[in-house]
Design a protein around this motif. Sequence first.
Motif, PDB file in Angstrom:
ATOM      1  N   THR A 120       0.838  -1.205   0.000  1.00 40.65           N
ATOM      2  CA  THR A 120       0.000   0.000   0.000  1.00 40.65           C
ATOM      3  C   THR A 120       0.867   1.247   0.000  1.00 40.65           C
ATOM      4  O   THR A 120       0.581   2.214  -0.703  1.00 40.65           O
ATOM      5  CB  THR A 120      -0.930   0.007   1.229  1.00 40.65           C
ATOM      6  N   LEU A 121       1.929   1.219   0.783  1.00 44.67           N
ATOM      7  CA  LEU A 121       2.860   2.351   0.818  1.00 44.67           C
ATOM      8  C   LEU A 121       3.464   2.602  -0.557  1.00 44.67           C
ATOM      9  O   LEU A 121       3.485   3.731  -1.036  1.00 44.67           O
ATOM     10  CB  LEU A 121       3.999   2.086   1.812  1.00 44.67           C
ATOM     11  N   LYS A 122       3.950   1.555  -1.156  1.00 46.49           N
ATOM     12  CA  LYS A 122       4.602   1.684  -2.459  1.00 46.49           C
ATOM     13  C   LYS A 122       3.634   2.231  -3.507  1.00 46.49           C
ATOM     14  O   LYS A 122       3.952   3.167  -4.235  1.00 46.49           O
ATOM     15  CB  LYS A 122       5.165   0.333  -2.903  1.00 46.49           C
ATOM     16  N   ASP A 123       2.439   1.653  -3.566  1.00 48.78           N
ATOM     17  CA  ASP A 123       1.439   2.111  -4.536  1.00 48.78           C
ATOM     18  C   ASP A 123       1.039   3.562  -4.279  1.00 48.78           C
ATOM     19  O   ASP A 123       0.916   4.363  -5.203  1.00 48.78           O
ATOM     20  CB  ASP A 123       0.194   1.217  -4.493  1.00 48.78           C
ATOM     21  N   GLY A 124       0.824   3.913  -3.017  1.00 57.44           N
ATOM     22  CA  GLY A 124       0.413   5.270  -2.664  1.00 57.44           C
ATOM     23  C   GLY A 124       1.467   6.306  -2.977  1.00 57.44           C
ATOM     24  O   GLY A 124       1.169   7.403  -3.450  1.00 57.44           O
ATOM     25  N   VAL A 125       2.711   5.968  -2.723  1.00 60.16           N
ATOM     26  CA  VAL A 125       3.805   6.901  -3.002  1.00 60.16           C
ATOM     27  C   VAL A 125       3.956   7.100  -4.507  1.00 60.16           C
ATOM     28  O   VAL A 125       4.166   8.217  -4.975  1.00 60.16           O
ATOM     29  CB  VAL A 125       5.124   6.413  -2.359  1.00 60.16           C
ATOM     30  N   LEU A 126       3.810   6.036  -5.258  1.00 58.49           N
ATOM     31  CA  LEU A 126       3.952   6.143  -6.715  1.00 58.49           C
ATOM     32  C   LEU A 126       2.878   7.025  -7.347  1.00 58.49           C
ATOM     33  O   LEU A 126       3.156   7.775  -8.265  1.00 58.49           O
ATOM     34  CB  LEU A 126       3.941   4.754  -7.360  1.00 58.49           C
ATOM     35  N   ASN A 127       1.648   6.936  -6.846  1.00 65.35           N
ATOM     36  CA  ASN A 127       0.584   7.732  -7.455  1.00 65.35           C
ATOM     37  C   ASN A 127       0.282   9.035  -6.709  1.00 65.35           C
ATOM     38  O   ASN A 127      -0.598   9.780  -7.103  1.00 65.35           O
ATOM     39  CB  ASN A 127      -0.686   6.897  -7.666  1.00 65.35           C
ATOM     40  N   GLY A 128       0.990   9.304  -5.622  1.00 67.54           N
ATOM     41  CA  GLY A 128       0.817  10.562  -4.894  1.00 67.54           C
ATOM     42  C   GLY A 128      -0.375  10.595  -3.961  1.00 67.54           C
ATOM     43  O   GLY A 128      -0.696  11.638  -3.394  1.00 67.54           O
ATOM     44  N   ASN A 129      -1.050   9.470  -3.776  1.00 67.48           N
ATOM     45  CA  ASN A 129      -2.237   9.405  -2.932  1.00 67.48           C
ATOM     46  C   ASN A 129      -2.135   8.181  -2.019  1.00 67.48           C
ATOM     47  O   ASN A 129      -2.482   7.074  -2.412  1.00 67.48           O
ATOM     48  CB  ASN A 129      -3.492   9.332  -3.797  1.00 67.48           C
ATOM     49  N   LEU A 130      -1.672   8.386  -0.820  1.00 66.91           N
ATOM     50  CA  LEU A 130      -1.441   7.286   0.113  1.00 66.91           C
ATOM     51  C   LEU A 130      -2.589   7.183   1.101  1.00 66.91           C
ATOM     52  O   LEU A 130      -3.002   8.184   1.679  1.00 66.91           O
ATOM     53  CB  LEU A 130      -0.129   7.527   0.869  1.00 66.91           C
ATOM     54  N   GLN A 131      -3.115   5.969   1.282  1.00 67.29           N
ATOM     55  CA  GLN A 131      -4.147   5.735   2.282  1.00 67.29           C
ATOM     56  C   GLN A 131      -3.787   4.498   3.090  1.00 67.29           C
ATOM     57  O   GLN A 131      -3.697   3.404   2.553  1.00 67.29           O
ATOM     58  CB  GLN A 131      -5.511   5.555   1.628  1.00 67.29           C
ATOM     59  N   LEU A 132      -3.579   4.711   4.374  1.00 67.00           N
ATOM     60  CA  LEU A 132      -3.308   3.611   5.292  1.00 67.00           C
ATOM     61  C   LEU A 132      -4.558   3.422   6.137  1.00 67.00           C
ATOM     62  O   LEU A 132      -5.002   4.346   6.811  1.00 67.00           O
ATOM     63  CB  LEU A 132      -2.106   3.951   6.178  1.00 67.00           C
ATOM     64  N   LYS A 133      -5.138   2.228   6.104  1.00 67.73           N
ATOM     65  CA  LYS A 133      -6.419   1.995   6.776  1.00 67.73           C
ATOM     66  C   LYS A 133      -6.304   0.922   7.838  1.00 67.73           C
ATOM     67  O   LYS A 133      -5.483   0.018   7.756  1.00 67.73           O
ATOM     68  CB  LYS A 133      -7.477   1.598   5.751  1.00 67.73           C
ATOM     69  N   ASP A 134      -7.183   1.057   8.827  1.00 65.62           N
ATOM     70  CA  ASP A 134      -7.343   0.058   9.886  1.00 65.62           C
ATOM     71  C   ASP A 134      -6.030  -0.260  10.592  1.00 65.62           C
ATOM     72  O   ASP A 134      -5.612  -1.419  10.686  1.00 65.62           O
ATOM     73  CB  ASP A 134      -7.980  -1.220   9.329  1.00 65.62           C
ATOM     74  N   LEU A 135      -5.386   0.775  11.096  1.00 66.09           N
ATOM     75  CA  LEU A 135      -4.135   0.615  11.829  1.00 66.09           C
ATOM     76  C   LEU A 135      -4.428   0.380  13.304  1.00 66.09           C
ATOM     77  O   LEU A 135      -5.455   0.809  13.827  1.00 66.09           O
ATOM     78  CB  LEU A 135      -3.269   1.860  11.663  1.00 66.09           C
ATOM     79  N   THR A 136      -3.507  -0.290  13.974  1.00 65.31           N
ATOM     80  CA  THR A 136      -3.622  -0.544  15.402  1.00 65.31           C
ATOM     81  C   THR A 136      -2.551   0.263  16.130  1.00 65.31           C
ATOM     82  O   THR A 136      -1.368   0.189  15.771  1.00 65.31           O
ATOM     83  CB  THR A 136      -3.419  -2.046  15.701  1.00 65.31           C
ATOM     84  N   VAL A 137      -2.956   1.009  17.137  1.00 67.56           N
ATOM     85  CA  VAL A 137      -2.010   1.793  17.926  1.00 67.56           C
ATOM     86  C   VAL A 137      -1.286   0.843  18.877  1.00 67.56           C
ATOM     87  O   VAL A 137      -1.917   0.032  19.562  1.00 67.56           O
ATOM     88  CB  VAL A 137      -2.736   2.895  18.732  1.00 67.56           C
ATOM     89  N   LYS A 138       0.043   0.932  18.894  1.00 65.11           N
ATOM     90  CA  LYS A 138       0.835   0.042  19.746  1.00 65.11           C
ATOM     91  C   LYS A 138       0.648   0.407  21.224  1.00 65.11           C
ATOM     92  O   LYS A 138       0.518   1.581  21.571  1.00 65.11           O
ATOM     93  CB  LYS A 138       2.309   0.133  19.372  1.00 65.11           C
ATOM     94  N   PRO A 139       0.645  -0.598  22.102  1.00 59.97           N
ATOM     95  CA  PRO A 139       0.394  -0.355  23.523  1.00 59.97           C
ATOM     96  C   PRO A 139       1.365   0.626  24.179  1.00 59.97           C
ATOM     97  O   PRO A 139       0.991   1.381  25.063  1.00 59.97           O
ATOM     98  CB  PRO A 139       0.530  -1.747  24.153  1.00 59.97           C
ATOM     99  N   GLU A 140       2.619   0.658  23.738  1.00 60.86           N
ATOM    100  CA  GLU A 140       3.637   1.474  24.401  1.00 60.86           C
ATOM    101  C   GLU A 140       3.761   2.899  23.852  1.00 60.86           C
ATOM    102  O   GLU A 140       4.677   3.632  24.212  1.00 60.86           O
ATOM    103  CB  GLU A 140       4.999   0.779  24.329  1.00 60.86           C
ATOM    104  N   VAL A 141       2.835   3.327  23.003  1.00 60.25           N
ATOM    105  CA  VAL A 141       2.917   4.645  22.371  1.00 60.25           C
ATOM    106  C   VAL A 141       3.069   5.774  23.388  1.00 60.25           C
ATOM    107  O   VAL A 141       3.907   6.658  23.226  1.00 60.25           O
ATOM    108  CB  VAL A 141       1.678   4.904  21.478  1.00 60.25           C
ATOM    109  N   LEU A 142       2.273   5.756  24.425  1.00 57.73           N
ATOM    110  CA  LEU A 142       2.331   6.855  25.393  1.00 57.73           C
ATOM    111  C   LEU A 142       3.679   6.901  26.101  1.00 57.73           C
ATOM    112  O   LEU A 142       4.201   7.995  26.366  1.00 57.73           O
ATOM    113  CB  LEU A 142       1.187   6.745  26.393  1.00 57.73           C
ATOM    114  N   ALA A 143       4.260   5.761  26.374  1.00 56.64           N
ATOM    115  CA  ALA A 143       5.589   5.737  26.998  1.00 56.64           C
ATOM    116  C   ALA A 143       6.623   6.315  26.044  1.00 56.64           C
ATOM    117  O   ALA A 143       7.522   7.048  26.455  1.00 56.64           O
ATOM    118  CB  ALA A 143       5.966   4.318  27.400  1.00 56.64           C
ATOM    119  N   LEU A 144       6.504   6.000  24.764  1.00 55.28           N
ATOM    120  CA  LEU A 144       7.440   6.538  23.775  1.00 55.28           C
ATOM    121  C   LEU A 144       7.322   8.051  23.677  1.00 55.28           C
ATOM    122  O   LEU A 144       8.271   8.735  23.326  1.00 55.28           O
ATOM    123  CB  LEU A 144       7.187   5.918  22.401  1.00 55.28           C
TER     124      LEU A 144
END
Length: 119
Positions: A18-42
């Motif tokens: 998805t990254l590769k396709d989005g970068v090539l056409n200038g329109n990137l969409q990342l869907k249904d991502l999960t936030v990692k548990p340690e984000v707030l600590a980072l």
Amino acid sequence: AIITHNLVPYVDGISLRTLKDGVLNGNLQLKDLTVKPEVLALLGAEGFLIEKGTVGCIAARGPWKNLYTGKLSLVIKSVHVHVVQLGENKTDEDLIESLRATKQKAIELRVEQLRDFQE
């Protein structure tokens, strides 16, 4: 590379295709991502944990080949997080170990970001 470098420490579910396709056409969409548990600590809030977190969509449009000279549009939709304190239902030893582990991850991430910044 800049997108994965800046998002991978914080979310799961990024498809390289998805990254590769989005970068090539200038329109990137990342869907249904999960936030990692340690984000707030980072991010400096070591006493908390993301019990469940999702991002519905991150959409970015722009001239990826001329990123520093062109306009970039970024839209983030449907962010949901459920935060809990680390100390809930843990012994002092477990809590200290958990804090040390997340602090170590945060340090490693910052060192890697500094190395990349110098390059």
